[in-house]
Each structure stands twice: as C-alpha cells, then as structure tokens.
Design a protein around this motif. Structure first.
Motif, PDB file in Angstrom:
ATOM      1  N   LEU A 134       0.831  -1.210   0.000  1.00  0.00           N
ATOM      2  CA  LEU A 134       0.000   0.000   0.000  1.00  0.00           C
ATOM      3  C   LEU A 134       0.864   1.258   0.000  1.00  0.00           C
ATOM      4  N   GLN A 135       1.966   1.215   0.722  1.00  0.00           N
ATOM      5  CA  GLN A 135       2.867   2.371   0.738  1.00  0.00           C
ATOM      6  C   GLN A 135       3.452   2.617  -0.651  1.00  0.00           C
ATOM      7  N   ALA A 136       3.758   1.552  -1.368  1.00  0.00           N
ATOM      8  CA  ALA A 136       4.291   1.701  -2.723  1.00  0.00           C
ATOM      9  C   ALA A 136       3.256   2.360  -3.638  1.00  0.00           C
ATOM     10  N   VAL A 137       2.006   1.960  -3.505  1.00  0.00           N
ATOM     11  CA  VAL A 137       0.940   2.592  -4.288  1.00  0.00           C
ATOM     12  C   VAL A 137       0.831   4.066  -3.900  1.00  0.00           C
ATOM     13  N   SER A 138       0.866   4.342  -2.610  1.00  0.00           N
ATOM     14  CA  SER A 138       0.774   5.723  -2.131  1.00  0.00           C
ATOM     15  C   SER A 138       1.886   6.588  -2.696  1.00  0.00           C
ATOM     16  N   LEU A 139       3.095   6.081  -2.658  1.00  0.00           N
ATOM     17  CA  LEU A 139       4.232   6.856  -3.169  1.00  0.00           C
ATOM     18  C   LEU A 139       4.111   7.095  -4.665  1.00  0.00           C
ATOM     19  N   GLY A 140       3.628   6.105  -5.394  1.00  0.00           N
ATOM     20  CA  GLY A 140       3.423   6.274  -6.826  1.00  0.00           C
ATOM     21  C   GLY A 140       2.381   7.340  -7.117  1.00  0.00           C
ATOM     22  N   LEU A 141       1.280   7.286  -6.381  1.00  0.00           N
ATOM     23  CA  LEU A 141       0.227   8.282  -6.571  1.00  0.00           C
ATOM     24  C   LEU A 141       0.711   9.682  -6.188  1.00  0.00           C
ATOM     25  N   MET A 142       1.487   9.765  -5.121  1.00  0.00           N
ATOM     26  CA  MET A 142       2.024  11.065  -4.709  1.00  0.00           C
ATOM     27  C   MET A 142       2.951  11.620  -5.783  1.00  0.00           C
TER      28      MET A 142
END
Length: 93
Positions: free
Chosen positions: A49-57
């Motif tokens: 989930l953190q990887a998705v968050s960083l990508g979206l950011m």
C-alpha cells in the motif's frame, strides 16, 4: 484527467494484489496461524500500500501540483498545501 490515469491499470493491478493479501490475512486469522506469520503478511500488505501511495504522490506532484504552480495564484498554494498534508499523513503512517 488525473495524473495517474496513464498508469491506472497498473495501480488497479497492485491494489487487487493487496486485496488478495488482505483476504489471505483473514484466512490466516480464521485458521489460527502463528502470530509472527500473520504479522509478516501484514507488513508485506502495508509495504504494498505504501508503494501505491508513493506512486500516486509522485504522479500528483508531477501532474496536479506542477500544473497548478504553472497557473499560479491561490490554486497553486492550495495544491502545494494539499500535497504537504498528504506527505505528512504518509510519513505518520
């Protein structure tokens, strides 16, 4: 159009994988699996989930914030504030 639209399929694929991990966690708890094994899987789901968050950011900064800054004014200030607040939430989590 949102900044992540070009990678939407990739994000959806990653989120479906996380969804599968969560279902697996539910099964592990239902089956009384060893605590450390459950915690290990929770850590893996959290990292995903953190990887998705960083990508979206990253997409948000490159697209939404950069576009707002180019326009200037209150919109730019608002987008930078939103991004800063989102980063703060990610850091705290």
């Amino acid at each position: 159009m949102r900044g992540y639209t070009g990678d939407k399929d990739s994000y959806l694929k990653r989120l479906r994988r996380v969804e599968g991990q969560i279902r697996g966690l539910q099964r592990m708890v239902e089956n009384d699996e060893y605590c450390i094994d459950v915690l290990t899987q929770i850590s893996a789901a959290t990292k995903a989930l953190q990887a998705v968050s960083l990508g979206l950011m990253d997409e948000h900064l490159k697209h939404c914030v950069a576009e707002a800054i180019a326009e200037g004014g209150e919109t730019a200030e608002e987008k930078v504030r939103e991004a800063s607040e989102a980063i703060a939430r990610l850091v705290r989590s």
